[in-house]
Write a protein that holds these residues in place. Structure first.
Motif, short mmCIF file in Angstrom:
data_model
loop_
_atom_site.label_atom_id
_atom_site.label_comp_id
_atom_site.label_asym_id
_atom_site.label_seq_id
_atom_site.Cartn_x
_atom_site.Cartn_y
_atom_site.Cartn_z
N GLU A 351 0.84 -1.21 0.00
CA GLU A 351 0.00 0.00 0.00
C GLU A 351 0.88 1.27 0.00
O GLU A 351 0.66 2.21 -0.75
N ARG A 352 1.90 1.23 0.85
CA ARG A 352 2.80 2.39 0.96
C ARG A 352 3.57 2.61 -0.34
O ARG A 352 3.76 3.73 -0.79
N GLN A 353 4.00 1.50 -0.93
CA GLN A 353 4.76 1.60 -2.19
C GLN A 353 3.90 2.24 -3.28
O GLN A 353 4.35 3.15 -3.99
N ALA A 354 2.66 1.81 -3.37
CA ALA A 354 1.75 2.36 -4.39
C ALA A 354 1.51 3.85 -4.11
O ALA A 354 1.47 4.68 -5.03
N GLU A 355 1.38 4.17 -2.82
CA GLU A 355 1.13 5.57 -2.45
C GLU A 355 2.32 6.46 -2.84
O GLU A 355 2.15 7.52 -3.45
N LEU A 356 3.53 5.97 -2.52
CA LEU A 356 4.73 6.77 -2.85
C LEU A 356 4.89 6.91 -4.38
O LEU A 356 5.25 7.98 -4.87
N GLN A 357 4.63 5.85 -5.11
CA GLN A 357 4.74 5.92 -6.58
C GLN A 357 3.77 6.97 -7.12
O GLN A 357 4.13 7.78 -7.98
N GLU A 358 2.58 6.96 -6.60
CA GLU A 358 1.55 7.90 -7.10
C GLU A 358 1.92 9.33 -6.71
O GLU A 358 1.80 10.25 -7.51
N GLN A 359 2.43 9.49 -5.48
CA GLN A 359 2.82 10.84 -5.02
C GLN A 359 3.99 11.37 -5.84
O GLN A 359 4.01 12.54 -6.23
N PHE A 360 4.97 10.49 -6.10
CA PHE A 360 6.11 10.99 -6.88
C PHE A 360 5.67 11.36 -8.30
O PHE A 360 6.12 12.37 -8.86
N ALA A 361 4.77 10.55 -8.86
CA ALA A 361 4.28 10.86 -10.21
C ALA A 361 3.61 12.24 -10.22
O ALA A 361 3.79 13.03 -11.17
N PHE A 362 2.88 12.58 -9.16
CA PHE A 362 2.23 13.89 -9.08
C PHE A 362 3.28 15.00 -8.98
O PHE A 362 3.20 16.02 -9.68
N VAL A 363 4.28 14.80 -8.11
CA VAL A 363 5.34 15.82 -7.94
C VAL A 363 6.09 16.00 -9.27
O VAL A 363 6.36 17.13 -9.70
N ALA A 364 6.42 14.88 -9.92
CA ALA A 364 7.18 14.95 -11.17
C ALA A 364 6.37 15.67 -12.24
O ALA A 364 6.92 16.48 -13.00
N ALA A 365 5.05 15.40 -12.30
CA ALA A 365 4.21 16.07 -13.30
C ALA A 365 4.12 17.57 -12.97
O ALA A 365 4.13 18.42 -13.87
N SER A 366 4.06 17.89 -11.67
CA SER A 366 4.03 19.32 -11.28
C SER A 366 5.27 20.04 -11.77
O SER A 366 5.23 21.21 -12.13
N ASN A 367 6.38 19.32 -11.75
CA ASN A 367 7.67 19.93 -12.10
C ASN A 367 7.69 20.42 -13.55
O ASN A 367 8.43 21.34 -13.89
N LEU A 368 6.89 19.80 -14.43
CA LEU A 368 6.96 20.14 -15.85
C LEU A 368 6.34 21.49 -16.18
O LEU A 368 6.73 22.13 -17.15
N GLY A 369 5.38 21.92 -15.39
CA GLY A 369 4.80 23.25 -15.60
C GLY A 369 3.99 23.37 -16.88
O GLY A 369 3.76 24.46 -17.38
N GLY A 370 3.54 22.24 -17.42
CA GLY A 370 2.80 22.29 -18.69
C GLY A 370 1.36 22.74 -18.51
O GLY A 370 0.76 23.29 -19.42
N GLU A 371 0.80 22.50 -17.35
CA GLU A 371 -0.62 22.83 -17.14
C GLU A 371 -0.77 23.80 -15.97
O GLU A 371 0.12 23.89 -15.12
#
Ligand SMILES: [Fe+2]
Ligand SMILES: [Fe+2]
Length: 613
Positions: A351-371
């Motif tokens: 559960e924790r692994q899935a949570e961290l993967q999803e959170q990192f994906a959100f942070v990484a997408a935020s980093n792009l600044g496309g939206e």
């Protein structure tokens, strides 16, 4: 000098001096000097040839660049009363000799004079002693059907003593009014006397002043323009994100200015630059319009992700997620060692692994600044960032002096290791405070909101940027290029003819509605050339195909967006109409846009007279 000669000659010399002191093109001045020299001496013909030196070898180059062609002489001015009397002016001596170039060789009379600085006063050029190192070239006589007899060849010495040309007079006539032929020349001419020679030497010195002054002025102008284009080229080369902008904006600005000056009716009918100097002033302003960008850090201009400084810090943050995942795995193993339920521990880890993967994906997408990054996204980021991890290493080690000072001026609450760290944080040492010297100079009337910090490298601060990748501090640094442009140009000692360069260069981010930068000027303060610059600057940026971060817009898309700038009161509506109706938009596009961008838009809906949609 006899009284009779001085009575006649002095006013003529004063007329020459007056002509030289006034503005005038070199050829006209040389013509005047030659005609007066002939009149003073009753010479039938004469020429002024100028020395053209080969480009010197450049330091460090084995061969001179370009390939050596040697020194030359060329006919700048030529007059012949007898020949010109016999033919139409269009076929006269000037038309036959002008601009002819020949090698600077000591064998010719003019060449000897130019190389040695010696005056040659020859009674009959056909009776020259064959043992002399120079000779008369009779080819021109044969070609023109003329007979040169007496000849006076005088060097034109510059103030520095260098011979810049040669003044040559031919056939001193007994009767100034007589027309010579090849047959009568010998009988009707006399040698040049010593008084004439002295007078002509003085006139040759005057001619040398004209030549030297013109060459100096031309050289200065060429050097100035070369430095300006060098600077623009350096800015264009600095970043692939703006490549070619400084070179293309002047092209477009000049096209639109030419169209505006051609207007004889309508709102732009009264606009005129009026002189070549005023055009040059505008051209130089356009070339320098973004010169302040030399001061803009590339790390800001090219910032491609929100966490980028010189490198993209997403890697550092991803490592922290790795730490958290290992923490979760360790927790599971410790649970097993303590006799915990394996199934429950495995489930919690998954559960924790899935949570961290999803959170990192959100942070990484935020980093792009496309939206657009809205308030709920910022809140989610803060929640994710509030998680903690344990730091076991001293984070003041391995820092450069400046970073070490900044880091240590904000000691953490407790120095003990391990220290508890937030997953994402804005730390005090992320903020680089602005020095008073980094504020725009008040004397130029800048009205900009200046952020407290020069840089704010906080992770949450950067990732929370709502549009694009730049923080308010970085956006200010980008906009600051125009402050730097104005400050740099206002500090240059431009001559009066270039007094408006700073205005033309420094107003392209102002708007007619008064909310532009850096001075928030209003419509009444923006001249037609300033308004042209704003259109050229925006349109080039819209259509540029060399920005790696965006697809090049088509001509239609660019015109539509520019019309939006007009509708919002950013740019001048009359000039925008002219931009379309004169076809400047299409001519520019055909020269600088890629074939796939050229879609020839229907301009009618974008004109002011267009019916409301
Ligand atoms: Fe600019
Ligand atoms: Fe620009």
């Amino acid at each position: 000098m006899t009284d009779a000669v001085s009575d006649r000659t002095l006013p003529e010399i004063l007329a020459i001096a007056t002509a030289i002191s006034g503005a005038g093109d070199l050829r006209s001045l040389l013509h005047l000097i030659l005609s007066k020299a002939r009149a003073f001496t009753a010479a039938d013909a004469g020429s002024i040839v100028l020395v053209e030196r080969a480009a010197p070898a450049r330091f460090g180059m084995e061969e001179p660049q370009p390939a050596p062609t040697g020194d030359h002489l060329w006919f700048a001015v030529s007059q012949n009363a007898s020949l010109d009397a016999a033919v139409e002016p269009a076929a006269g001596i000037e038309q036959q000799l002008l601009d002819i170039r020949f090698p600077l060789s000591p064998e010719r009379l003019a060449g000897w004079c130019a190389l040695t600085g010696e005056v040659l006063n020859i009674p009959d050029v056909y009776a020259l002693d064959p043992d002399l190192p120079y000779r008369f070239d009779s080819a021109v006589d044969r070609r023109l059907g003329y007979r040169a007899v007496s000849m006076l060849t005088v060097p034109m010495r510059s103030a520095g003593g260098q011979v810049v040309g040669v003044l040559q007079l031919i056939n001193r006539k007994r009767d100034p009014a007589v027309v010579l032929t090849a047959e009568t020349a010998e009988a009707q001419t006399v040698p040049f006397d010593p008084f004439s020679q002295g007078l002509i030497e003085a006139l040759a010195a005057l001619a040398a002043v004209c030549v030297e002054r013109t060459r100096l002025l031309e050289g200065q102008d060429r050097l100035l323009e070369a430095i300006i284009t060098l600077l623009a080229g350096a800015i264009d080369a600095k970043s692939p994100y703006t490549g070619g902008h400084c070179e293309r904006v002047p092209e477009l600005a000049l096209l639109l200015a030419e169209a505006a000056e051609a207007q004889t009716e309508g709102p732009l009918a009264s606009f005129r630059f009026g002189s070549p100097e005023a055009w040059r002033e505008f051209r130089i302003g356009a070339w320098l319009h973004d010169c302040g960008k030399v001061t803009t850090p590339e790390s800001v201009v090219d910032k491609a992700t929100k966490l980028e400084t010189i490198v993209n810090r997403i890697h550092e943050i991803r490592t922290r997620f790795e730490v958290l995942l290992r923490d979760a795995r360790i927790e599971r193993l410790e649970g097993l060692l303590a006799g915990g339920d394996p199934a429950e521990l495995d489930g919690r880890l998954a559960e924790r692994q899935a949570e961290l993967q999803e959170q990192f994906a959100f942070v990484a997408a935020s980093n792009l600044g496309g939206e657009f990054f809205d308030a709920p996204s910022v809140e989610r980021l803060r929640q994710i960032g509030a998680q903690t991890w344990q730091r076991h290493f001293d984070d003041t080690l391995g820092l450069a002096w400046e970073e070490h000072q900044r880091r240590c001026s904000h000691p953490p609450a407790g120095d003990a290791l391990p220290a508890t760290e937030q997953l994402l944080a804005d730390q005090p040492w992320h903020r680089l405070r602005r020095d008073p010297g980094q504020r725009p100079e008040a004397r130029f009337g800048f009205r900009m909101d200046v952020p407290e910090d020069t840089f704010h490298r906080g992770e949450l601060h950067n990732l929370s940027v709502s549009r694009g990748t730049l923080t308010a501090e970085e956006r200010f640094l980008i906009n600051d290029h125009i402050v730097q442009t104005i400050t740099m140009l206002e500090n240059l000692p431009f001559p009066p003819s270039l007094a408006r360069v700073a205005e033309y260069a420094g107003t392209h981010h102002e708007t007619l509605r008064g909310d532009g930068y850096p001075r928030r000027l209003g419509a009444d303060q923006l001249s037609v050339p300033a308004r042209i610059m704003a259109i050229a600057d925006i349109f080039e940026a819209l259509t540029a195909a060399d920005r790696p971060y965006k697809r090049a817009k088509t001509l239609s898309e660019s015109v539509r967006i520019l019309a939006g700038f007009r509708d919002r009161g950013h740019i001048d509506a009359d000039l925008f109409d002219l931009f379309l109706t004169s076809g400047v938009h299409r001519r520019y596009a055909e020269r600088f846009l890629r074939p796939e961008q050229l879609d020839d838009p229907d301009i009618t809906p974008f004109l002011q007279s267009a019916p409301p949609a």
